[in-house]
Design an enzyme around this catalytic site. Structure first.
Site, PDB file in Angstrom:
ATOM      1  N   ARG A  82       0.834  -1.210   0.000  1.00 21.52           N
ATOM      2  CA  ARG A  82       0.000   0.000   0.000  1.00 21.52           C
ATOM      3  C   ARG A  82       0.864   1.252   0.000  1.00 21.52           C
ATOM      4  O   ARG A  82       0.531   2.260  -0.613  1.00 21.52           O
ATOM      5  CB  ARG A  82      -0.951  -0.034   1.200  1.00 21.52           C
ATOM      6  CG  ARG A  82      -2.078   0.971   1.095  1.00 21.52           C
ATOM      7  CD  ARG A  82      -3.125   0.753   2.163  1.00 21.52           C
ATOM      8  NE  ARG A  82      -2.545   0.833   3.498  1.00 21.52           N
ATOM      9  CZ  ARG A  82      -3.210   0.518   4.611  1.00 21.52           C
ATOM     10  NH1 ARG A  82      -4.465   0.088   4.552  1.00 21.52           N
ATOM     11  NH2 ARG A  82      -2.628   0.627   5.789  1.00 21.52           N
ATOM     12  N   LYS A 184      -2.389   6.536   1.603  1.00 19.02           N
ATOM     13  CA  LYS A 184      -2.374   7.101   2.952  1.00 19.02           C
ATOM     14  C   LYS A 184      -1.415   8.278   2.894  1.00 19.02           C
ATOM     15  O   LYS A 184      -0.218   8.120   3.047  1.00 19.02           O
ATOM     16  CB  LYS A 184      -1.838   6.059   3.937  1.00 19.02           C
ATOM     17  CG  LYS A 184      -2.898   5.336   4.711  1.00 19.02           C
ATOM     18  CD  LYS A 184      -2.290   4.275   5.595  1.00 19.02           C
ATOM     19  CE  LYS A 184      -2.176   4.703   7.024  1.00 19.02           C
ATOM     20  NZ  LYS A 184      -3.425   4.921   7.733  1.00 19.02           N
TER      21      LYS A 184
HETATM   22  N1  PLP Z   1      -9.156   4.088   6.682  1.00 18.45           N
HETATM   23  C1  PLP Z   1      -8.378   5.097   7.075  1.00 18.45           C
HETATM   24  C2  PLP Z   1      -8.726   6.472   6.636  1.00 18.45           C
HETATM   25  C3  PLP Z   1      -7.256   4.853   7.902  1.00 18.45           C
HETATM   26  O1  PLP Z   1      -6.478   5.853   8.306  1.00 18.45           O
HETATM   27  C4  PLP Z   1      -6.998   3.529   8.312  1.00 18.45           C
HETATM   28  C5  PLP Z   1      -5.834   3.224   9.130  1.00 18.45           C
HETATM   29  O2  PLP Z   1      -4.812   2.906   8.670  1.00 18.45           O
HETATM   30  C6  PLP Z   1      -7.844   2.509   7.885  1.00 18.45           C
HETATM   31  C7  PLP Z   1      -8.908   2.820   7.073  1.00 18.45           C
HETATM   32  C8  PLP Z   1      -7.615   1.101   8.308  1.00 18.45           C
HETATM   33  O3  PLP Z   1      -6.600   0.505   7.571  1.00 18.45           O
HETATM   34  P1  PLP Z   1      -5.738  -0.675   8.187  1.00 18.45           P
HETATM   35  O4  PLP Z   1      -6.699  -1.737   8.576  1.00 18.45           O
HETATM   36  O5  PLP Z   1      -4.867  -1.086   7.065  1.00 18.45           O
HETATM   37  O6  PLP Z   1      -5.015  -0.109   9.343  1.00 18.45           O
HETATM   38  C1  COI Z   2      -4.015   3.145  11.549  1.00 22.94           C
HETATM   39  O1  COI Z   2      -4.951   2.476  11.984  1.00 22.94           O
HETATM   40  O2  COI Z   2      -2.881   2.690  11.417  1.00 22.94           O
HETATM   41  C2  COI Z   2      -4.212   4.534  11.172  1.00 22.94           C
HETATM   42  O3  COI Z   2      -3.436   5.031  10.409  1.00 22.94           O
HETATM   43  C3  COI Z   2      -5.361   5.228  11.744  1.00 22.94           C
HETATM   44  C4  COI Z   2      -5.071   6.574  12.300  1.00 22.94           C
HETATM   45  C5  COI Z   2      -4.242   6.563  13.536  1.00 22.94           C
HETATM   46  C6  COI Z   2      -4.622   7.535  11.268  1.00 22.94           C
END
Ligand code: PLP
Ligand code: COI
Length: 341
Positions: A82, A184
């Site tokens: 990602r 991100k």
């Molecule tokens: N959506 C957003 C906007 C986020 O910041 C996050 C965190 O990383 C997620 C979803 C969840 O992604 P993940 O499960 O890869 O941490």
């Molecule tokens: C995560 O869950 O890793 C995120 O990035 C969420 C938040 C702290 C931005």
């Protein structure tokens, strides 16, 4: 080596400086060898690309102490992939996947004393990030970059333990127009800060963002994807090109199907469907699965039948299975657990 003297059980989701961080620099078209360093501060030129055009992106994952005392991370290969997508979209150089994973391992091992013990309720949050470092004044990408990883021990993202959250349907759009949702990047999050401050002032825990084009479909929340359970026990999760493809959500879809025998639907979810849902949760690395009890649509309260006191039964099963896999109590699918120590 001794664990740090920290009240692990009462940690919130915050930053505290730890002993070591990882750094590697990109110059003349290549990455240097990288190193573990002590200094938490970064000194950059005033005109660095990161300051002028927000050329920066990040990832988030965690290290866990398992029941039998190992230190592991969860699917770091997906964070590497990602981050590649984020870098490509922002015209930044990609750090090869193998190097990303090695850097995660090195920095966690170097901060072993900061990894919360098994059963403490805390974990080590790992934050890889990259930024444009040389001066740019015309609108263009930088030529030089720094990739770093910091780690910090954290507790639950939402205060109040497993108490279900109240969220509002946001009046603001978080997502940049279609096509940037899979990254991100700092700029997307900066655009969500006004919305989260507004929601908190009004007494809500989080926002539900809608699709910016029609405002009729559920997208995601500030730092997590949505997961719903229908009244007939199906797991439904929104499909959209403008949300972050959560690794937790993708893993939970597999857990629901393969471990719990549930039907999973990954599709567009319309606002109109919310009253038909039995359970709702926010899923992500930081959020794990945090239950939602009430969604407020401009004064109209949609109360989830699972209630405001505890997690719904299917959400709880998903939570227990996912955390069981991460903490080594339940056998993981092949390749999900990366052992550091
Ligand atoms: N959506 C957003 C906007 C986020 O910041 C996050 C965190 O990383 C997620 C979803 C969840 O992604 P993940 O499960 O890869 O941490
Ligand atoms: C995560 O869950 O890793 C995120 O990035 C969420 C938040 C702290 C931005």
């Amino acid at each position: 080596m001794a664990k740090k003297d920290i009240d692990w059980a009462n940690l919130g989701f915050g930053y505290q400086v730890t002993d070591k961080r990882y750094v590697t620099n990109y110059k003349d078209g290549k990455w240097d060898d990288g190193a573990i360093i002590d200094d938490p501060n970064i000194v950059l030129n005033e005109c660095a690309g990161v300051f002028q055009y927000a050329q920066t992106c990040f990832e988030g994952l965690k290290a866990y102490t398992t029941e039998d005392g190992h230190i592991v991370t969860f699917r770091p290969d997906l964070n590497a992939e990602r981050m590649d997508q984020s870098c490509e979209r922002l015209e930044m150089p990609v750090l090869p996947k193998g190097r990303f994973i090695e850097a995660v391992k090195e920095v966690v091992a170097a901060n072993e004393d900061w990894v919360p013990p098994y059963g403490s309720g805390a974990t080590l949050y790992i934050r890889p990030y990259m930024m444009g470092t040389n001066p740019v004044i015309g609108v263009k990408p930088a030529d030089e970059y720094q990739f770093r990883i910091l780690v910090t021990p954290v507790g639950p993202y939402f205060k109040g333990g497993a108490k279900p959250l109240t969220i509002k349907i946001s009046d603001f759009d978080r997502a940049a127009p279609h096509g940037t949702g899979h990254i991100k990047a700092g700029l997307n999050y900066a655009m969500s800060l006004h919305a989260i401050v507004t929601a908190h002032k009004e007494g809500y825990d989080e926002n539900m963002y809608l699709d910016p084009a029609t405002r009729s479909k559920v997208e995601e929340t500030g730092g997590a994807n949505f997961l719903f359970v229908t009244k007939d026990g199906k797991v439904v999760t929104p499909k959209s090109d403008s949300i972050l493809p959560s690794i937790t959500r993708r893993s939970l879809m597999i857990v629901a199907e393969k471990y719990l025998g549930l039907t999973v639907e990954h599709r567009e979810v319309f606002l109109d469907e919310l009253p038909d849902m039995a359970e709702c949760g926010l899923c992500g690395t930081a959020a794990v699965i945090s239950p939602v009890g009430c969604i407020v649509d401009h004064g109209r309260e949609i109360r989830l039948p699972s209630g405001m006191t505890e997690m719904g039964p299917i959400t709880k099963k998903l939570y227990d299975t996912l955390t069981g896999i991460q903490m080594g109590r339940i056998e993981a699918p092949k390749g999900w657990i990366c052992t550091i120590k």
